[in-house]
Design an enzyme around this catalytic site. Structure first.
Site, PDB file in Angstrom:
ATOM      1  N   HIS A 121       0.754  -1.007  -0.073  1.00  0.00           N
ATOM      2  CA  HIS A 121       0.121   0.043   0.009  1.00  0.00           C
ATOM      3  C   HIS A 121       1.018   1.284   0.076  1.00  0.00           C
ATOM      4  CE1 HIS A 121       0.990   0.746   3.999  1.00  0.00           C
ATOM      5  NE2 HIS A 121       0.622  -0.562   4.562  1.00  0.00           N
ATOM      6  N   ASP A 122       0.414   2.199  -0.674  1.00  0.00           N
ATOM      7  CA  ASP A 122       0.906   3.697  -0.863  1.00  0.00           C
ATOM      8  C   ASP A 122       2.409   3.574  -1.484  1.00  0.00           C
ATOM      9  OD1 ASP A 122      -1.392   5.003   0.649  1.00  0.00           O
ATOM     10  OD2 ASP A 122      -0.564   3.384   2.081  1.00  0.00           O
ATOM     11  N   GLY A 139       4.942  -1.170   2.699  1.00  0.00           N
ATOM     12  CA  GLY A 139       4.165   0.197   2.595  1.00  0.00           C
ATOM     13  C   GLY A 139       4.862   1.513   2.488  1.00  0.00           C
TER      14      GLY A 139
END
Length: 262
Positions: A121-122, A139
């Protein structure tokens, strides 16, 4: 459409260009957008608020747009954005972003992403990168353009790898890797400049010489980080033809929050 296999499940709400090819048993969710001439291999799952650009090749069993592996995630409509002309090989997993960061995981253009790569994520992945088999980005990781990450390499969350850097096989990256560097190992060590990579990308001998001087300032003269940053600023005046390169290195180092690989 004749180029979508009859066993594929494509939600009627998905926006799939008429030139997209979808293989057998693929599953495409309602919030997915796929642009022209992209091919989706058999058994792929593409879900979440995911947008995929033109001319991508996504091989069988990839899972794109799954929810983040983050306990704080509570179903927010975060996104995954993939650019153009990427090759995404078998069993890759790319997750949506989280509201704790920018809310989007993004992959740029012309990337070569080999089997079993995980992009959490991200993350922000630039253009023209190569991620070898089983490379894993935790992440919030950021990769600049032309980065190469060796197979079985793990990148710690919030770490950054600057443009044109190269990480060797099975490396453990828990600090920022400045642009142009070659690193490997566990613990990680800087082995030198990615000179061959720069030559292949058309860097002149004069530019490479100037980058070598900046490298020596940062790693070979025993200076503090603050003194190295000041010395690189002086080099910019001495080498106007490589000012953008030295500025990129200096600014990356100055902005580091995790410290840089030594």
């Amino acid at each position: 459409m004749s180029n979508i296999h009859p066993t594929a499940i494509v939600d009627p709400a998905a926006h799939v260009d008429s030139t997209v090819t979808v293989g057998p048993y693929a599953v495409i969710g309602p919030h997915v957008r796929i642009a022209a001439r992209t091919s989706i291999g058999p058994h792929c799952v593409i879900e979440g608020h995911t947008s995929i650009g033109e001319d991508n090749r996504i091989f069988q069993f990839a899972s794109l747009g799954g929810v983040p592996q983050d306990k704080k995630y509570a179903g927010e409509p975060t996104r995954l954005e993939i650019g153009h002309r990427n090759t995404i090989r078998e069993f890759c997993t790319f997750n949506l972003g989280t509201v704790q960061d920018r809310g989007v995981t993004s992959i740029g253009d012309d990337n070569w992403i080999m089997a079993y790569v995980h992009i959490a994520h991200d993350c922000v992945v630039g253009n023209q990168t190569i991620l070898a088999n089983n490379a894993t980005l935790a992440g919030h990781v950021q990769l600049g353009d032309w980065v190469i990450v060796g197979g079985l390499t793990g990148v710690h969350q919030f770490s950054r790898i600057g443009a044109h850097a190269m990480a060797g096989f099975a490396s453990h990256i828990s600090q920022d890797v400045p642009p142009f560097m070659m690193v490997d190992g566990n613990p990680l060590a800087v082995r030198g400049l990615n000179v061959e990579g720069l030559r292949r990308r058309g860097f002149s001998a004069e530019r490479i010489t100037a980058i070598k001087q900046a490298y020596r300032v940062l790693y070979r003269q025993g200076l503090t980080l603050e003194a190295s940053i000041a010395a690189m600023s002086a080099l910019i005046e001495e080498h106007p033809h490589a000012a953008a390169d030295i500025s990129q290195l200096r600014d990356f180092v100055a902005a580091s929050q995790r410290g840089i690989a030594r």
